[in-house]
Enzyme design. Structure first.
Site, PDB file in Angstrom:
ATOM      1  N   HIS A 130      -4.084  -3.465  51.727  1.00 13.54           N
ATOM      2  CA  HIS A 130      -4.097  -2.933  50.358  1.00 13.54           C
ATOM      3  C   HIS A 130      -5.506  -3.111  49.802  1.00 13.54           C
ATOM      4  O   HIS A 130      -6.003  -4.231  49.687  1.00 13.54           O
ATOM      5  CB  HIS A 130      -3.071  -3.653  49.473  1.00 13.54           C
ATOM      6  CG  HIS A 130      -3.067  -3.157  48.062  1.00 13.54           C
ATOM      7  ND1 HIS A 130      -2.272  -2.108  47.646  1.00 13.54           N
ATOM      8  CD2 HIS A 130      -3.759  -3.569  46.955  1.00 13.54           C
ATOM      9  CE1 HIS A 130      -2.472  -1.885  46.365  1.00 13.54           C
ATOM     10  NE2 HIS A 130      -3.367  -2.755  45.915  1.00 13.54           N
ATOM     11  N   CYS A 131      -6.132  -2.003  49.449  1.00 10.96           N
ATOM     12  CA  CYS A 131      -7.500  -2.031  48.938  1.00 10.96           C
ATOM     13  C   CYS A 131      -7.463  -2.139  47.421  1.00 10.96           C
ATOM     14  O   CYS A 131      -7.008  -1.220  46.733  1.00 10.96           O
ATOM     15  CB  CYS A 131      -8.252  -0.769  49.370  1.00 10.96           C
ATOM     16  SG  CYS A 131      -9.988  -0.747  48.868  1.00 10.96           S
ATOM     17  N   MET A 132      -7.931  -3.264  46.894  1.00 13.60           N
ATOM     18  CA  MET A 132      -7.913  -3.462  45.447  1.00 13.60           C
ATOM     19  C   MET A 132      -8.989  -2.635  44.758  1.00 13.60           C
ATOM     20  O   MET A 132      -8.904  -2.382  43.552  1.00 13.60           O
ATOM     21  CB  MET A 132      -8.114  -4.945  45.118  1.00 13.60           C
ATOM     22  CG  MET A 132      -9.459  -5.492  45.542  1.00 13.60           C
ATOM     23  SD  MET A 132      -9.652  -7.209  45.045  1.00 13.60           S
ATOM     24  CE  MET A 132     -11.330  -7.534  45.608  1.00 13.60           C
TER      25      MET A 132
END
Length: 330
Positions: A130-132
């Site tokens: 998951h890329c913040m």
């Protein structure tokens, strides 16, 4: 007296969305300062090569960033109630057995390399991380956009850094205070982003070459082969160039559909007794000399090559559905 309502906290998606929007604004602000001061001065003095190079790189970076923000990572939508957690599903990928894990929130058995993201509350096919920075998961359907974003950011940051340094060298004897200050600020920001982005690009390139995922442990396949590894060239083709395949918009994942009422004896497979090992590949025991009978869950050649887990399912040699005893707790 009127009853005062307590202020409710903001929804959990507000802050991550604002952070992703802030990153887009940050890219626009630094790019505007770069093109308005050092790049403009170089262009006015006849050196048009700098805006010609950095302009398309900015467009490519901005396009990939916005596309990754709104892209579909490969969401597997909610399953049906026909199957439950009491049923065991086993599939084979390249001569290795995988026991499909039941997702309690999405209500279906997850295919191999499919994980549930707790931040987005979705199951993503071929989940990587998951890329913040973009507030989105990176999976099968948008991994190539993620690689394009990292590559374009590296090239754009390097070009901006080189342009600012050349501008500072050309204007050493000139009194351009504001232009020099802006060039120094932009150069420092570009250098600060270039180093971690280069490391990230190198790590992701090695992962693609070895058909690994960021969410998986590096020692998961240490004692055996990686069943998803098709070789360096094929791994890059399947990741970057292969067709993505259809989206999973149906009511349930097709892996759950019972095609034939075949039942296989339990002794043909030996499942791990440790709960932590349920998500790891399961190998047949020494007593099994042949693979279990096929369930015909998929007919080879119907799905496009390279469609993530759909492509991997093409290589399933067999599948099992073993009913568990009713007294076994969930």
């Amino acid at each position: 007296m009127p009853v005062l309502k307590e202020p409710q906290p903001p929804p959990p998606w507000i802050l991550p969305s604002l952070f992703a929007a802030f990153n887009v604004v940050l890219l626009l602000v630094f790019s505007a300062l770069f093109f308005a001061f050092p790049c403009r001065w170089l262009a006015q003095n006849g050196e048009w090569v700098f805006p010609i190079v950095t302009g398309p790189l900015f467009v490519l970076t901005f396009f990939s960033l916005v596309s990754l923000n709104f892209s579909d990572p490969g969401i597997l939508h909610r399953g049906s109630n026909e199957q439950g957690p009491m049923t065991v599903h086993v599939v084979w990928v390249n001569h290795r057995a995988f026991r499909l894990q039941w997702c309690q929130k999405c209500c279906f058995h997850r295919p191999p390399r499919t994980y549930h993201c707790p931040l987005c509350n979705i199951c993503v096919e071929d989940f990587d991380h998951h890329c913040m920075w973009v507030n989105n998961c990176i999976g099968h359907r948008n991994f190539r956009f993620f690689m394009l974003l990292v590559l374009s950011l590296c090239l754009y940051s390097g070009a901006v850094l080189v342009t600012c340094l050349i501008f500072l060298l050309r204007t050493t004897q000139q009194l351009l205070y504001i232009d020099k200050v802006v060039a120094i600020v932009v150069a420092v920001a570009a250098a600060g982003f270039l180093v971690p982005l280069s490391l990230l690009l190198l790590i992701q390139a090695l992962s693609v070459s070895a058909a690994e995922r960021s969410c998986e442990g590096k020692c998961q396949y240490l004692q055996g082969y990686n069943p998803f590894d098709h070789g360096c060239t094929s791994n890059w083709y399947l990741t970057i160039c292969a067709p993505l395949g259809p989206r999973y918009m149906a009511k349930a994942v097709w892996l759950q559909r019972v095609v034939e009422p075949d039942w296989a004896p339990v002794q043909n497979l030996h499942f791990p007794t440790c709960p932590s090992a349920l998500s790891r590949p399961v190998l047949p025991g020494p007593g099994s000399c042949h693979q279990p009978p096929p369930l015909a869950l998929h007919k080879p050649g119907k799905a496009p090559r390279g469609s993530g887990e759909a492509e991997a399912v093409q290589e399933f040699h067999t599948g099992l559905m073993l009913p568990l005893p009713q007294e076994v707790p969930r």
